[in-house]
Design an enzyme around this catalytic site. Structure first.
Site, PDB file in Angstrom:
ATOM      1  N   SER A 170       0.835  -1.197   0.000  1.00  0.00           N
ATOM      2  CA  SER A 170       0.000   0.000   0.000  1.00  0.00           C
ATOM      3  C   SER A 170       0.876   1.256   0.000  1.00  0.00           C
ATOM      4  O   SER A 170       1.665   1.462  -0.920  1.00  0.00           O
ATOM      5  CB  SER A 170      -0.951  -0.045   1.197  1.00  0.00           C
ATOM      6  N   GLU A 267      -9.418  -4.262  -6.877  1.00  0.00           N
ATOM      7  CA  GLU A 267      -8.931  -3.131  -6.076  1.00  0.00           C
ATOM      8  C   GLU A 267      -8.952  -1.844  -6.896  1.00  0.00           C
ATOM      9  O   GLU A 267      -8.611  -1.834  -8.083  1.00  0.00           O
ATOM     10  CB  GLU A 267      -7.499  -3.379  -5.616  1.00  0.00           C
ATOM     11  N   HIS A 297      -7.454  -5.777  -0.646  1.00  0.00           N
ATOM     12  CA  HIS A 297      -6.264  -4.950  -0.466  1.00  0.00           C
ATOM     13  C   HIS A 297      -5.303  -5.605   0.527  1.00  0.00           C
ATOM     14  O   HIS A 297      -5.671  -5.925   1.659  1.00  0.00           O
ATOM     15  CB  HIS A 297      -6.698  -3.571   0.045  1.00  0.00           C
TER      16      HIS A 297
END
Length: 351
Positions: A170, A267, A297
């Site tokens: 991320s 996503e 995610h």
């Protein structure tokens, strides 16, 4: 809606979603996503305490993992070795530099120790897990600076730049590419490679807003990225650095090391993954873009009970070990690892 990006990179599609992964997606859609959506609608900036990082102290790590604290002056870190993994003193010349996710707002060493321990085991390399400074206390440029200092620490321990793989999930994926760029700009050498899990690579929300996954993501509402863009911009402005921060997708890429990017097929950050893979391959840099069917995610963090997560971590281990083998044979060409266990290869859009 914007047309689908024509990829120069050839994605590998990992078909299949287990019951466990479907339950995880259902749970996130009905818990985490509504909370984030409520945050995006607030007319003012709110930064709740990092409760999840405190609670995560109770999470177990991979059996046999050991770790110790490392002081990087401006932030803390952990030197972590999974069971059976030696360090430089034991003849293991490779190491991984890891950056946790959390939108530069939350999470830390505790939340990601479990995932990092599994990556260490799969890759057979020790990991420096970095607890970099975050908003609202410091801007993203300071997060990057902490990452660069962490790379310097590994060099000081005796590791060569070419033997260090930089990884993150991320927001940590943003740092992985940014730190690799900074390291090369400092003439410290080219890292072995970059591994990015569900990476956030572009703070401009425009591409994500026009993507087919804009409303399909089980974790993030599309408004979260516009909000994060605004928050980070205000933070930069307060520090007088507005306009000076360049996102990874806009960095010079031709001299970057090989990259592995893993992303769930629904996503919203698929937009960033596709764009980065496209630009890397167009620049002549090997990039293995792996698209995982209906995974959430950073699904890799759920490896304790989601089988696809364990397979994805095995893919990371294969990639890192391939890089290490390439460095042993200095005559070997710089290529991405050969495809491993993908069940289907896709040249077009992944539904």
């Amino acid at each position: 809606m914007a047309p689908h990006l024509a990829l120069a990179a050839e994605p590998r599609f990992f078909r299949g979603a287990s019951l466990q992964s479907k339950l995880l997606g259902f749970g996130l859609r009905h818990t985490v996503r509504p909370i984030i959506d409520a945050w995006t609608r607030l007319p003012f900036d709110v930064f709740p305490p990092n409760v999840i990082e405190t609670a995560a102290r109770l999470l177990p790590v991979h059996e046999g993992t050991r770790w110790r604290h490392v002081d990087l002056n401006d932030c803390g870190a952990e030197w972590l070795q999974a069971k059976g993994v030696s360090d430089l003193h034991g003849g293991n010349t490779g190491a991984i530099l890891y950056f946790h996710g959390g939108a530069f707002l939350t999470c830390g060493l505790n939340t990601h120790r479990r995932l990092v321990s599994r990556i260490s085991y799969a890759s057979a390399q020790p990991v420096l897990n970095v607890g970099y400074r975050q908003m609202p206390y410091e801007p993203i440029t300071e997060s990057v600076a902490d990452g660069v200092n962490a790379f310097r620490w590994l060099l000081d321990q005796g590791y060569a730049a070419r033997d260090i793989t930089i990884a993150g999930d991320s927001a940590g994926g943003y740092l992985a590419f940014s730190v690799a760029r900074a390291v090369m700009d400092n003439d410290w050498g080219q890292p072995a490679g970059v591994v990015a899990l569900s990476p956030l690579l572009d703070f401009d929300p425009t591409n994500k807003q026009g993507h087919r996954n804009a409303d399909r993501c089980q974790t993030f509402p599309i408004g979260a990225f516009a909000k994060l863009h605004e928050v980070s911009g205000r933070m930069d402005s307060r520090r007088g650095i507005s306009g000076s921060r360049v996102c990874p997708v806009d960095m010079p890429l031709a001299d970057m090391p090989p990259a592995l990017v893993q992303i769930g097929s629904r996503e919203v950050l698929m937009a960033d993954a596709e764009l980065m893979a496209n630009r890397l391959v167009s620049a002549g840099v090997p990039c293995d873009l792996q698209v995982w069917d209906r995974q959430v995610h950073v699904f890799q963090a759920a490896a304790a009970w989601v089988p696809e997560a364990r397979t994805a971590i095995e893919e990371i281990g294969t990639f890192v070990r391939h890089l290490a083998a390439r460095e042993v044979d200095t005559t070997a060409p710089v290529t991405a690892p050969a495809p491993a266990s993908a069940s289907r290869r896709s040249r077009a859009a992944v539904r």
